[in-house]
Design an enzyme around this catalytic site. Structure first.
Site, PDB file in Angstrom:
ATOM      1  CB  CYS A   1      10.777   9.654  34.710  1.00  0.00           C
ATOM      2  SG  CYS A   1      11.525   8.037  34.455  1.00  0.00           S
TER       3      CYS A   1
ATOM      4  CG  ASP B   1      17.863   6.867  38.981  1.00  0.00           C
ATOM      5  OD1 ASP B   1      18.387   7.997  38.929  1.00  0.00           O
ATOM      6  OD2 ASP B   1      17.590   6.293  40.042  1.00  0.00           O
TER       7      ASP B   1
ATOM      8  CG  ASP C   1      14.259   5.867  40.517  1.00  0.00           C
ATOM      9  OD1 ASP C   1      13.225   5.928  39.844  1.00  0.00           O
ATOM     10  OD2 ASP C   1      14.978   4.871  40.546  1.00  0.00           O
ATOM     11  CE  LYS C   2      18.325   7.633  43.374  1.00  0.00           C
ATOM     12  NZ  LYS C   2      17.623   6.966  42.264  1.00  0.00           N
TER      13      LYS C   2
ATOM     14  CB  SER D   1      17.394  -0.188  39.368  1.00  0.00           C
ATOM     15  OG  SER D   1      16.093  -0.033  38.853  1.00  0.00           O
TER      16      SER D   1
END
Length: 586
Positions: free
Chosen positions: A67, A99, A141-142, A502
């Site tokens: 990512c 993640d 994600d975060k 998730s």
């Protein structure tokens, strides 16, 4: 040189051009700041650069995660664009956590806290270094909520560029037991679901390893409507990203072109003095919730948008998700519940095509909201492609929705007096009544599944996974994937946790149970054999035990000892608020 050490207004009353370097000029055009200029010269700036705006470039980059491993290269494209626009682009580091890699191990406790650390680090550098604006490049994600929260804190002109989605992988061998063939598309969600299938003997080790080795073919955020793509969608709807950027795959040339264009957008923001606080409103958050619902987005969006709204000083509660969900259909046929990945959505016009269709046919969105282009949401998508429902099946028409109302269901009841969050697409059914089987640790779940202790009709409870108890509210993608892989999906088994999921998780799953077990929430008091009742239509979640019995159990309950006594997880567990409020720490 001026000795004015205060930010100057964007323009004078005499009609002079706006001042674009109103923060960095405190260093570069201030006789008292000779030491600062000396260090800027040593860093590579030239005399002619001293009058240019300085733009921080925040790439959430590190090598060990698909990512994020390409974001440094994209950041260099942003810097190149800044040079072309007469801006000084200054790259700096942030932090991040994968993640996918941390699922099911102690690393997952660091995932949600990384959101706050990302926000802290960008806020710190942008303000400490007197940058005039910021261009952030998140990937996992975060990252997205983290860079947004930073933007709201420093409130300087900001553009956010999502690093892009990953492309779909493909099987290389047949898997007859699952009805799958070589060449079938796969994603990271499939890699997690293989464990359950292997544990119960449905597939061979060769078939399992084939999926693991080929589900992630290169750089980019997880490919379905998982959390990264859910939050990139939110950023585009909030007006903080360039139109179309949410769905561009990481390896497409268009992503590098977007990075080059970002500097032009930044210069326009500087000239017009458009700040995040000028863009972000309650209506823009409602737009984000509506389109996340339309596309079938992740439950994590509830947690993140609550925290993001707080950073913007906007009142947003879980009840807003219920209100918007009741009037918003699900139209996205996207993984994990559907058939397609984000690359497929990009090929039919991306988010702009969806927005154009929704704006033209409903009143679900407020198209008047300002964006980083300096134009409104509606103006941005006026020339977007028109969805053709005869040639694509990625997005369903309003006349034939995947689900007539929203999939994000906020549940309340004696098991979750504050709230819990579920993702119910309808494929799992809308009600579950079963018998509880409780685990205080995720690791204890897998032997129970492998030995056959977990059977159809059971409500699996994995607790002490909340913001404080985890700590860090770890995701339960491993258990949800294993349940589906073991053939217990489609509503046969329910999973309930005070942790979270998730975006790749699917099934009859309920997370964010609040209050959490670590603070004595009712989920801590459930015992094996208790009846669990969930009704997604009435939005209720209850344990079939009377109040007196629960109170008797509470009297015997002992709070767990903190898992950490120093460091970032200790501070997070000490300061974090309930998931019901977004698990923020400020």
């Amino acid at each position: 040189m001026s000795v004015d050490i205060h930010p100057v207004p964007r323009s004078s009353s005499s009609g002079e051009a706006p001042v674009l370097n109103k923060y960095s000029r405190l260093l570069t055009q201030n006789v008292a700041m000779g030491g600062a200029r000396a260090m800027l010269y040593a860093s590579g700036m030239k005399h002619e650069d001293m009058s240019k705006p300085q733009i921080g470039i925040s790439a959430v980059w590190w090598e060990g995660n698909p990512c994020n491993n390409h974001l440094d290269d994209l950041a260099k494209k942003v810097k190149e664009g800044c040079e072309l626009e007469g801006l000084v682009g200054l790259q700096h580091a942030t932090v991040g956590v994968s993640d996918g890699i941390t699922q099911g191990n102690q690393g997952m406790s660091y995932s949600l806290p990384s959101r706050d650390l990302i926000a802290d680090s960008i806020e710190m550098i942008v303000n400490a270094q007197s940058h005039d604006g910021n261009i952030s490049l998140p990937g996992c994600d975060k990252n997205m909520p983290g860079v947004f929260m930073a933007a709201m804190r420093h409130n300087k002109p900001t553009v956010i560029i999502y690093g892009g989605t990953i492309q779909a992988g493909a099987r290389t061998v047949d898997c007859p037991a699952l009805g799958a063939k070589a060449g079938d598309p796969i994603s990271i969600g499939d890699a997690f679901e293989q464990r359950g299938a292997f544990e119960v003997g449905t597939i061979t080790e060769v078939e399992m390893e084939d999926v693991i080795r080929h589900s992630c073919p290169g750089s980019g955020g997880c490919g379905g409507m998982f959390t990264a793509n859910t939050m990139s969608t939110a950023l585009e709807l909030l007006g903080m990203s360039l139109p179309g950027g949410a769905t561009i795959p990481a390896v497409y040339p268009e992503k590098q072109q977007e990075c080059l264009r970002a500097a032009k957008a930044m210069r326009n923001l500087l000239e017009k003095d458009i700040k995040p606080s000028d863009i972000i409103t309650k209506a823009s958050f409602e737009n984000a919730i509506a389109v996340i619902t339309i596309l079938g987005g992740s439950t994590n969006s509830v947690l993140h948008l609550l925290a993001m709204a707080r950073s913007a000083g906007i009142e947003l509660t879980v009840d807003d998700f219920t209100r918007i969900g009741r009037r918003t259909p699900v139209l996205g046929n996207l993984k994990p519940s559907g058939d397609y990945v984000f690359e497929d959505l990009h090929k039919i016009g991306g988010i702009p095509a969806v927005l154009k269709y929704i704006l033209a046919n409903t009143d679900l969105l407020d198209g008047s909201q300002l964006t980083v282009t300096g134009k409104t949401l509606a103006e941005n998508v006026a020339d977007a492609p028109t969805l053709d429902f005869t040639t694509q099946n990625v997005i369903y028409p309003l006349s034939k929705p995947v689900k007539a109302t929203g999939h994000l269901c906020i549940l309340k009841g004696n098991l979750a007096p504050e709230s819990a969050v579920s993702k119910i697409t309808g494929k799992e059914g809308t009600q579950f009544h079963g018998t509880a089987i409780c685990f205080d640790k995720e690791d204890d779940f897998y032997p129970a599944l492998a030995s056959g202790r977990i059977r159809e009709g059971m409500a699996v409870i994995i607790r002490y996974q909340g913001p404080r108890g985890g700590p860090g509210m770890p995701e339960q993608l491993g258990p949800t994937g294993a349940i589906v892989g073991a053939g217990l999906g489609k509503g046969k088994v329910c999973l309930i946790t005070d942790g979270r999921f998730s975006g790749a998780s699917r099934g009859f799953i309920i997370g964010h149970v609040s209050p959490e077990a670590a603070v004595g929430g009712p989920i801590a008091l459930v015992e094996d054999g208790d009846e669990i009742h969930i009704d997604a239509e009435k939005c209720t979640i209850d344990v079939g035990v009377d109040d007196a019995t629960l109170e008797a159990r509470r009297a015997k309950w002992t709070p767990p000892k903190p898992k950490h006594t120093r460091g970032v997880l200790y501070r997070y567990a000490r300061d974090v608020k309930s998931a019901h409020l977004g698990a923020y720490t400020d």
